[in-house]
Design a protein around this motif. Structure first.
Motif, PDB file in Angstrom:
ATOM      1  N   GLY A  26     -76.477   3.314  22.991  1.00  0.00           N
ATOM      2  CA  GLY A  26     -76.997   3.201  21.918  1.00  0.00           C
ATOM      3  C   GLY A  26     -78.001   1.728  21.932  1.00  0.00           C
ATOM      4  N   PHE A  27     -77.165   0.746  22.332  1.00  0.00           N
ATOM      5  CA  PHE A  27     -77.736  -0.706  22.658  1.00  0.00           C
ATOM      6  C   PHE A  27     -79.069  -0.606  23.267  1.00  0.00           C
ATOM      7  CE2 PHE A  27     -78.372  -4.884  24.398  1.00  0.00           C
ATOM      8  CZ  PHE A  27     -77.873  -5.650  23.446  1.00  0.00           C
ATOM      9  N   TRP A  28     -78.788  -0.141  24.635  1.00  0.00           N
ATOM     10  CA  TRP A  28     -80.036   0.099  25.364  1.00  0.00           C
ATOM     11  C   TRP A  28     -81.040   0.791  24.800  1.00  0.00           C
ATOM     12  CZ3 TRP A  28     -83.296   3.665  27.546  1.00  0.00           C
ATOM     13  CH2 TRP A  28     -84.134   3.154  28.802  1.00  0.00           C
ATOM     14  N   SER A  29     -80.995   2.054  24.086  1.00  0.00           N
ATOM     15  CA  SER A  29     -81.904   2.884  23.516  1.00  0.00           C
ATOM     16  C   SER A  29     -82.474   2.353  22.470  1.00  0.00           C
ATOM     17  CB  SER A  29     -81.187   4.228  23.034  1.00  0.00           C
ATOM     18  OG  SER A  29     -80.828   4.935  24.077  1.00  0.00           O
ATOM     19  N   ALA A  30     -81.676   1.372  21.592  1.00  0.00           N
ATOM     20  CA  ALA A  30     -82.267   0.733  20.370  1.00  0.00           C
ATOM     21  C   ALA A  30     -83.326  -0.242  20.896  1.00  0.00           C
ATOM     22  CB  ALA A  30     -81.266   0.095  19.877  1.00  0.00           C
ATOM     23  N   PHE A  31     -82.981  -1.321  21.838  1.00  0.00           N
ATOM     24  CA  PHE A  31     -84.011  -2.241  21.929  1.00  0.00           C
ATOM     25  C   PHE A  31     -85.281  -1.237  22.901  1.00  0.00           C
ATOM     26  CE2 PHE A  31     -80.554  -5.023  21.206  1.00  0.00           C
ATOM     27  CZ  PHE A  31     -81.141  -6.210  20.635  1.00  0.00           C
ATOM     28  N   ALA A  32     -85.094  -0.464  23.610  1.00  0.00           N
ATOM     29  CA  ALA A  32     -86.083   0.203  24.292  1.00  0.00           C
ATOM     30  C   ALA A  32     -86.882   0.761  23.115  1.00  0.00           C
ATOM     31  CB  ALA A  32     -85.423   1.351  25.271  1.00  0.00           C
ATOM     32  N   THR A  33     -86.565   1.463  22.182  1.00  0.00           N
ATOM     33  CA  THR A  33     -87.331   1.931  21.163  1.00  0.00           C
ATOM     34  C   THR A  33     -88.225   0.970  20.416  1.00  0.00           C
ATOM     35  OG1 THR A  33     -85.810   3.865  20.410  1.00  0.00           O
ATOM     36  CG2 THR A  33     -86.980   2.980  18.804  1.00  0.00           C
ATOM     37  N   LEU A  34     -87.070  -0.099  20.364  1.00  0.00           N
ATOM     38  CA  LEU A  34     -88.071  -1.470  19.596  1.00  0.00           C
ATOM     39  C   LEU A  34     -89.029  -2.134  20.467  1.00  0.00           C
ATOM     40  CD1 LEU A  34     -84.882  -2.616  17.470  1.00  0.00           C
ATOM     41  CD2 LEU A  34     -87.216  -1.415  16.697  1.00  0.00           C
ATOM     42  N   LYS A  54     -87.819  -5.221  35.354  1.00  0.00           N
ATOM     43  CA  LYS A  54     -86.920  -6.127  35.342  1.00  0.00           C
ATOM     44  C   LYS A  54     -86.400  -6.317  34.014  1.00  0.00           C
ATOM     45  CE  LYS A  54     -86.501 -11.203  35.638  1.00  0.00           C
ATOM     46  NZ  LYS A  54     -87.313 -12.723  35.971  1.00  0.00           N
ATOM     47  N   ALA A  55     -87.221  -6.129  32.799  1.00  0.00           N
ATOM     48  CA  ALA A  55     -86.749  -6.018  31.654  1.00  0.00           C
ATOM     49  C   ALA A  55     -85.495  -4.868  31.583  1.00  0.00           C
ATOM     50  CB  ALA A  55     -87.567  -5.827  30.444  1.00  0.00           C
ATOM     51  N   GLN A  56     -85.614  -3.819  32.145  1.00  0.00           N
ATOM     52  CA  GLN A  56     -84.815  -2.869  31.878  1.00  0.00           C
ATOM     53  C   GLN A  56     -83.266  -2.937  32.613  1.00  0.00           C
ATOM     54  OE1 GLN A  56     -86.271   0.871  33.904  1.00  0.00           O
ATOM     55  NE2 GLN A  56     -84.530   2.087  33.422  1.00  0.00           N
ATOM     56  N   VAL A  57     -83.358  -3.736  33.739  1.00  0.00           N
ATOM     57  CA  VAL A  57     -82.245  -4.362  34.371  1.00  0.00           C
ATOM     58  C   VAL A  57     -81.435  -5.269  33.254  1.00  0.00           C
ATOM     59  CG1 VAL A  57     -81.438  -5.710  36.188  1.00  0.00           C
ATOM     60  CG2 VAL A  57     -83.214  -3.877  36.668  1.00  0.00           C
ATOM     61  N   VAL A  58     -82.563  -6.193  32.846  1.00  0.00           N
ATOM     62  CA  VAL A  58     -81.694  -7.138  31.930  1.00  0.00           C
ATOM     63  C   VAL A  58     -80.980  -6.288  30.850  1.00  0.00           C
ATOM     64  CG1 VAL A  58     -82.115  -8.883  30.210  1.00  0.00           C
ATOM     65  CG2 VAL A  58     -83.059  -9.032  32.739  1.00  0.00           C
ATOM     66  N   LEU A  59     -81.699  -5.485  30.333  1.00  0.00           N
ATOM     67  CA  LEU A  59     -81.432  -4.755  29.012  1.00  0.00           C
ATOM     68  C   LEU A  59     -79.982  -3.847  29.161  1.00  0.00           C
ATOM     69  CD1 LEU A  59     -82.257  -4.253  26.042  1.00  0.00           C
ATOM     70  CD2 LEU A  59     -83.378  -2.136  26.944  1.00  0.00           C
ATOM     71  N   ASN A  60     -80.144  -3.415  30.275  1.00  0.00           N
ATOM     72  CA  ASN A  60     -78.852  -2.459  30.903  1.00  0.00           C
ATOM     73  C   ASN A  60     -77.689  -3.341  30.984  1.00  0.00           C
ATOM     74  OD1 ASN A  60     -77.886   0.194  31.513  1.00  0.00           O
ATOM     75  ND2 ASN A  60     -77.560  -0.804  33.504  1.00  0.00           N
ATOM     76  N   VAL A  74     -71.982  -5.980  26.104  1.00  0.00           N
ATOM     77  CA  VAL A  74     -71.687  -5.791  24.881  1.00  0.00           C
ATOM     78  C   VAL A  74     -70.466  -4.959  24.808  1.00  0.00           C
ATOM     79  CG1 VAL A  74     -72.500  -4.937  22.720  1.00  0.00           C
ATOM     80  CG2 VAL A  74     -73.934  -6.584  23.899  1.00  0.00           C
ATOM     81  N   ALA A  75     -70.694  -3.643  25.475  1.00  0.00           N
ATOM     82  CA  ALA A  75     -69.749  -2.549  25.233  1.00  0.00           C
ATOM     83  C   ALA A  75     -68.224  -3.095  25.728  1.00  0.00           C
ATOM     84  CB  ALA A  75     -70.206  -1.422  26.283  1.00  0.00           C
ATOM     85  N   ILE A  76     -68.428  -3.668  26.891  1.00  0.00           N
ATOM     86  CA  ILE A  76     -67.181  -4.143  27.543  1.00  0.00           C
ATOM     87  C   ILE A  76     -66.295  -5.582  26.594  1.00  0.00           C
ATOM     88  CG2 ILE A  76     -66.227  -5.640  29.620  1.00  0.00           C
ATOM     89  CD1 ILE A  76     -68.249  -4.235  31.370  1.00  0.00           C
ATOM     90  N   LEU A  77     -67.344  -6.319  26.120  1.00  0.00           N
ATOM     91  CA  LEU A  77     -66.925  -7.290  25.201  1.00  0.00           C
ATOM     92  C   LEU A  77     -66.409  -6.638  24.167  1.00  0.00           C
ATOM     93  CD1 LEU A  77     -66.627 -10.190  24.205  1.00  0.00           C
ATOM     94  CD2 LEU A  77     -69.055  -9.867  23.094  1.00  0.00           C
TER      95      LEU A  77
END
Length: 234
Positions: free
Chosen positions: A185-193, A200-206, A212-215
């Motif tokens: 969801g985090f990845w999809s949300a920022f991709a949508t926005l 490179k942005a895709q790698v950073v976003l992933n 966030v999920a592990i934290l």
């Protein structure tokens, strides 16, 4: 002044984009809430007085005197309920539209093949909703406490509930589902926005999504585990 009439297809596309944006914003709002909730849970490590004071401040004193005592928590709950309802509505509507599209070619199906988290977002959301209701009934309404009736101390209530092994196990499984949902969801949300602008942005976003999920998983599980093994509230 001439007006532009949208075709049914254009209207559907705009509606789909709006729904995706709505789901992204409400999803990020809920992730923010989880991070705040995780921080609040960590107050258990500071002892009974600190945790009980935090619980009382959150429910009664927060934003006082800007708001009358006790108002913030109800406004906050209303906002979160609205976010959850809108998130579910957007997800269900988008799912139904995708189902009606029914791609049949191999290439179209291949493009839809995603990660395990992505493929399980729908049933994961249903599980999350059910367990969220139980969790709220347990720790907020005190209607499903399994260790005995509420005694008036939030600290003692948390200790009693998480000293039961199957409650810790259930919580751990729930958090696995939560964090799987959040990772995608985090990845999809920022991709949508619009954040997914380059490889490179895709790698950073992933990487951020995983972080966030592990934290959240570690942050939410460390307290119940500490209670169960007696590291808190001896």
């Amino acid at each position: 002044m001439a007006t532009t009439t949208l075709t049914p297809h254009q209207s559907a596309v705009r509606s789909t984009v709006a729904l995706k944006a709505l789901m992204a914003v409400t999803g990020l709002l809920m992730i923010g809430f989880l991070l705040m909730h995780m921080f609040g849970n960590s107050k258990m490590f500071l002892g009974e007085e600190s945790f009980n004071h935090y619980a009382e401040w959150l429910k009664v004193e927060m934003l006082y005197p800007l708001l009358p005592k006790g108002w913030f928590i109800w406004i906050f709950r209303a906002v979160m309920v609205a976010a959850i309802v809108l998130h579910i509505y957007s997800a269900v509507t988008l799912w139904r539209r995708a189902k009606l599209a029914s791609p049949t070619t191999y290439e179209a199906k291949r493009r839809l093949a995603q990660t395990y988290s992505a493929r399980t977002m729908r049933w994961g959301g249903i599980i999350l909703a059910g367990l969220l209701i139980f969790h709220l009934a347990q720790f907020t309404v005190h209607a499903t406490l399994v260790a005995g009736p509420y005694t008036g101390s939030p600290y003692q209530m948390v200790l009693s509930e998480f000293r039961i092994w199957w409650m810790v196990a259930l919580y751990a499984l729930w958090m696995v589902t939560v964090c799987m949902h959040i990772r995608h969801g985090f990845w999809s949300a920022f991709a949508t926005l619009g954040a997914n602008t380059s490889p490179k942005a895709q790698v950073v976003l992933n990487a951020c999504a995983w972080a966030v999920a592990i934290l959240l998983y570690i942050g939410f599980m460390v307290m119940p585990v500490a209670v169960f093994f007696g590291w808190i509230g001896r």
